[in-house]
Design a protein around this motif. Structure first.
Motif, PDB file in Angstrom:
ATOM      1  N   ASN A 169       0.833  -1.197   0.000  1.00 36.95           N
ATOM      2  CA  ASN A 169       0.000   0.000   0.000  1.00 36.95           C
ATOM      3  C   ASN A 169       0.866   1.245   0.000  1.00 36.95           C
ATOM      4  N   PRO A 170       0.596   2.200  -0.892  1.00 33.25           N
ATOM      5  CA  PRO A 170       1.383   3.436  -0.912  1.00 33.25           C
ATOM      6  C   PRO A 170       1.013   4.335   0.260  1.00 33.25           C
ATOM      7  N   LYS A 171       2.011   5.021   0.828  1.00 35.61           N
ATOM      8  CA  LYS A 171       1.718   5.967   1.898  1.00 35.61           C
ATOM      9  C   LYS A 171       0.931   7.141   1.358  1.00 35.61           C
ATOM     10  N   ASP A 172       1.257   7.588   0.148  1.00 29.54           N
ATOM     11  CA  ASP A 172       0.546   8.680  -0.509  1.00 29.54           C
ATOM     12  C   ASP A 172       0.070   8.171  -1.871  1.00 29.54           C
ATOM     13  N   PRO A 173      -1.163   7.671  -1.959  1.00 26.15           N
ATOM     14  CA  PRO A 173      -1.656   7.080  -3.209  1.00 26.15           C
ATOM     15  C   PRO A 173      -1.614   8.025  -4.398  1.00 26.15           C
ATOM     16  N   VAL A 174      -1.878   9.303  -4.191  1.00 26.73           N
ATOM     17  CA  VAL A 174      -1.913  10.268  -5.294  1.00 26.73           C
ATOM     18  C   VAL A 174      -0.523  10.430  -5.909  1.00 26.73           C
ATOM     19  N   GLN A 175       0.474  10.701  -5.045  1.00 25.21           N
ATOM     20  CA  GLN A 175       1.830  10.870  -5.551  1.00 25.21           C
ATOM     21  C   GLN A 175       2.360   9.572  -6.166  1.00 25.21           C
ATOM     22  N   ALA A 176       2.049   8.474  -5.518  1.00 27.13           N
ATOM     23  CA  ALA A 176       2.524   7.192  -6.029  1.00 27.13           C
ATOM     24  C   ALA A 176       1.943   6.897  -7.400  1.00 27.13           C
ATOM     25  N   GLY A 177       0.681   7.250  -7.604  1.00 29.71           N
ATOM     26  CA  GLY A 177       0.031   7.013  -8.882  1.00 29.71           C
ATOM     27  C   GLY A 177       0.600   7.855  -9.996  1.00 29.71           C
ATOM     28  N   GLN A 178       1.206   8.976  -9.655  1.00 23.26           N
ATOM     29  CA  GLN A 178       1.774   9.871 -10.663  1.00 23.26           C
ATOM     30  C   GLN A 178       3.240   9.586 -10.954  1.00 23.26           C
ATOM     31  N   PHE A 179       3.837   8.700 -10.165  1.00 22.96           N
ATOM     32  CA  PHE A 179       5.270   8.443 -10.331  1.00 22.96           C
ATOM     33  C   PHE A 179       5.548   7.689 -11.623  1.00 22.96           C
ATOM     34  N   ASN A 180       6.559   8.122 -12.349  1.00 23.84           N
ATOM     35  CA  ASN A 180       7.006   7.460 -13.562  1.00 23.84           C
ATOM     36  C   ASN A 180       8.525   7.429 -13.547  1.00 23.84           C
ATOM     37  N   SER A 181       9.098   6.297 -13.901  1.00 27.47           N
ATOM     38  CA  SER A 181      10.545   6.166 -13.819  1.00 27.47           C
ATOM     39  C   SER A 181      11.278   6.922 -14.919  1.00 27.47           C
ATOM     40  N   ASP A 182      10.544   7.343 -15.967  1.00 28.07           N
ATOM     41  CA  ASP A 182      11.160   8.057 -17.096  1.00 28.07           C
ATOM     42  C   ASP A 182      12.305   7.253 -17.705  1.00 28.07           C
ATOM     43  N   GLY A 183      12.206   5.950 -17.627  1.00 30.22           N
ATOM     44  CA  GLY A 183      13.233   5.099 -18.225  1.00 30.22           C
ATOM     45  C   GLY A 183      14.518   5.013 -17.433  1.00 30.22           C
ATOM     46  N   ARG A 184      14.538   5.574 -16.223  1.00 29.47           N
ATOM     47  CA  ARG A 184      15.754   5.539 -15.407  1.00 29.47           C
ATOM     48  C   ARG A 184      15.943   4.157 -14.780  1.00 29.47           C
ATOM     49  N   ILE A 185      17.204   3.837 -14.485  1.00 30.87           N
ATOM     50  CA  ILE A 185      17.472   2.665 -13.654  1.00 30.87           C
ATOM     51  C   ILE A 185      17.112   3.045 -12.222  1.00 30.87           C
ATOM     52  N   LEU A 186      16.317   2.220 -11.585  1.00 24.63           N
ATOM     53  CA  LEU A 186      15.897   2.483 -10.213  1.00 24.63           C
ATOM     54  C   LEU A 186      16.410   1.388  -9.291  1.00 24.63           C
ATOM     55  N   PHE A 187      16.481   1.732  -8.019  1.00 28.87           N
ATOM     56  CA  PHE A 187      16.990   0.813  -7.011  1.00 28.87           C
ATOM     57  C   PHE A 187      15.975   0.732  -5.882  1.00 28.87           C
ATOM     58  N   CYS A 188      15.529  -0.468  -5.597  1.00 27.65           N
ATOM     59  CA  CYS A 188      14.517  -0.679  -4.567  1.00 27.65           C
ATOM     60  C   CYS A 188      15.172  -1.185  -3.292  1.00 27.65           C
ATOM     61  N   LEU A 189      14.868  -0.533  -2.196  1.00 26.33           N
ATOM     62  CA  LEU A 189      15.331  -0.969  -0.883  1.00 26.33           C
ATOM     63  C   LEU A 189      14.155  -1.620  -0.164  1.00 26.33           C
ATOM     64  N   GLU A 190      14.358  -2.856   0.246  1.00 22.07           N
ATOM     65  CA  GLU A 190      13.310  -3.640   0.907  1.00 22.07           C
ATOM     66  C   GLU A 190      13.731  -3.911   2.346  1.00 22.07           C
ATOM     67  N   MET A 191      12.847  -3.620   3.291  1.00 23.57           N
ATOM     68  CA  MET A 191      13.182  -3.737   4.710  1.00 23.57           C
ATOM     69  C   MET A 191      11.990  -4.295   5.483  1.00 23.57           C
TER      70      MET A 191
END
Length: 535
Positions: free
Chosen positions: A298-320
């Motif tokens: 679940n996103p903490k901020d659904p609105v901002q999360a829904g608008q996020f786009n990676s723009d083709g960038r390499i991303l790094f996910c931290l899982e905790m």
């Protein structure tokens, strides 16, 4: 000068060995048959049984690339069955090419648990005694080497306890992971699974059943842990336990900056009060769309999360994760907020969930069930697992991520740090010589057994990664290592090679055990009527 017939006979045998090794190294399925093997093995008095037919399953593994048929498969019902079989092979002496491999749940990648023309021991049939949990001030569990970790967990949870360190996937055998190391996101704190073992029962290469620990037969104990099955078959293990939490706060956040991503991870694994599990993975996706990285979080901020786009960038996910019991929820949330406030992730990408401890630990099995239903589980898995020194992780990432690798859609790419101080340097496991080093795992899969181009592409990428490390002087180590020559194995073990070779000579003098690793060749002799010579 030996007589000509002997010379010719020797040359023929050498030629056969060379042909055998060529076939083995090229991954061609073959059945090396010795007409004396079945008859001699049938004389053994066993509680279980040996099978000489319908044994093709023992020539396959999770890697799905190498297939070496054995001559027989042992289905043991006791440790005595394994001991009798190994002792029988040992007593056949160097004239026999017969070797023995212990097979857990078949999750080797490159035929390591196979035995060309030899005997495969199907460890999951070993049920000498049930898994036994001992509660108290220093709790532990005694489990068969052929037991799955998921069953060890279930039995331990009945007593409110659980092992401290895990692998990401629990449907592996105790003996299998302890023969390697056993790494997951808890290893930065508790060390790998081999750092959490009190005692082992082992069948050595001579067939002897030996109990060992730090105080009893310590050389064998440390040799077997991380020893790739070279010194003995683990038939029982005593594993440290701790109180088990009921719930887990599960968090994922994204980074676009590699430096922030690695520095935050290194900060977290150095803190006394930190998360209970820390892993990172890489998302290389040029489409700008993100699919499964957050699953049902679940996103903490659904609105901002829904608008996020990676723009083709390499991303790094931290899982905790943070473990807790229901009556500790408020305190846990405060600790999580404090820890998150120190991190430099992209604010709109904070996703979280609360699940049971059991659900979190067995999370990969959910994916397995889904992939099996789609016919995508039993496919080639050309995985590459590397341990990279912290001082070279940026050099490594700069060349590999986005250049050699242009996509991560064929499987996860894990990247997270570990603390060397949590590893016991007396074991056989080999790691980089820096206090902090990174596990970088390329867990790719070919879509189908017939997709040769996809498999070849993944293998070429692996070769490019290894070639880059060599040329750049990155002193990495392979985890779940695979080499084809003794020189490569010597380089892998480095200063530990002499100890490793000495232990082999003591505990498996004929090189009977674990031939699939191709570290040592079984010693063999050729005979004439009046003479004997080691080849």
């Amino acid at each position: 000068m030996r007589p000509s017939p002997m010379h010719c006979h020797r040359q023929q045998n050498v030629g056969f060995l060379k042909l055998f090794m060529v076939l083995v190294l090229s991954g061609i399925a073959m059945h090396v048959s010795d007409p004396d093997v079945p008859s001699s093995l049938r004389t053994l008095a066993l509680e279980g049984h040996l099978s000489f037919h319908n044994i093709s399953h023992a020539a396959k593994d999770f890697g799905n690339r190498f297939q070496f048929l054995p001559s027989a498969v042992l289905y043991p019902r006791s440790v005595a069955d394994i001991s009798a079989t190994v002792k029988h092979v040992f007593q056949m002496g160097p004239r026999s090419k017969l070797a023995v491999a212990a097979r857990g749940h078949g999750h080797s990648l490159q035929g390591q648990a196979q035995a060309p023309g030899g005997v495969v021991v199907h460890m999951k049939y070993l049920r000498a005694t049930e898994t036994q949990v001992h509660a108290g001030d220093f709790p532990y569990v005694d489990a068969s080497g052929g037991e799955l970790w998921i069953h060890v967990l279930l039995e331990s949870l009945k007593h409110g306890l659980a092992p401290k360190s895990w692998t990401d996937y629990l449907h592996l055998t105790v003996g299998g992971t302890l023969s390697n190391a056993g790494i997951s996101g808890q290893a930065f704190r508790h060390g790998p699974q081999i750092s959490n073992v009190h005692q082992l029962q082992v069948v050595t290469g001579t067939g002897e059943i030996t109990n060992c620990s730090t105080k009893e037969n310590a050389d064998l104990f440390f040799g077997v842990l991380g020893g790739l099955g070279q010194f003995g078959i683990i038939t029982r293990a005593r594993i440290a336990l701790e109180p088990a939490p009921k719930m887990v706060k599960w968090i994922r956040v994204l980074y676009s900056d590699f430096t922030s991503f690695t520095e935050d991870q290194e900060m977290l694994i150095s803190e006394e009060k930190t998360f209970d599990y820390i892993e990172g993975f890489v998302i290389i996706n040029r489409t700008g769309l993100l699919n499964n990285w957050r699953s049902s979080f679940n996103p903490k901020d659904p609105v901002q999360a829904g608008q996020f786009n990676s723009d083709g960038r390499i991303l790094f996910c931290l899982e905790m994760t943070k473990n807790f019991n229901p009556d500790e929820t408020e305190m846990m949330n405060q600790e999580v907020e404090t820890l998150l406030s120190k991190l430099r992730y992209i604010p709109s990408t904070l996703f979280q969930s609360e699940v049971s401890y059991m659900e979190f630990l067995d999370r990969v099995h959910v994916s397995e069930v889904k992939l099996r239903s789609q016919g995508l589980w039993e496919v080639p898995h050309p995985w590459l697992n590397l341990l990279i020194p912290r001082t070279r992780i940026h050099d490594f990432a700069k060349e590999v991520l986005g250049k050699i690798l242009t996509d991560s859609s064929n499987g996860p790419i894990l990247l997270y740090p570990l603390n060397r101080s949590k590893w016991d340097n007396r074991t056989s496991a080999v790691i980089p010589d820096e206090e902090v080093f990174y596990l970088v795992a390329f867990l790719s899969s070919a879509p189908s057994l017939s997709d040769h181009d996809s498999l070849e592409h993944a293998l070429k990428q692996n070769d490019k990664i290894l070639d880059f490390c060599k040329k750049a002087g990155i002193r990495m180590k392979q985890y779940l290592p695979h080499y084809t020559t003794k020189e490569e194995w010597k380089a892998h073990f480095g200063a530990s090679w002499e100890i490793f070779a000495r232990r082999k000579a003591i505990y498996d003098p004929l090189s009977i055990l674990a031939p699939g690793h191709r570290i040592f060749q079984k010693k063999a002799v050729t005979f004439t009527e009046n003479s004997q010579q080691m080849m």
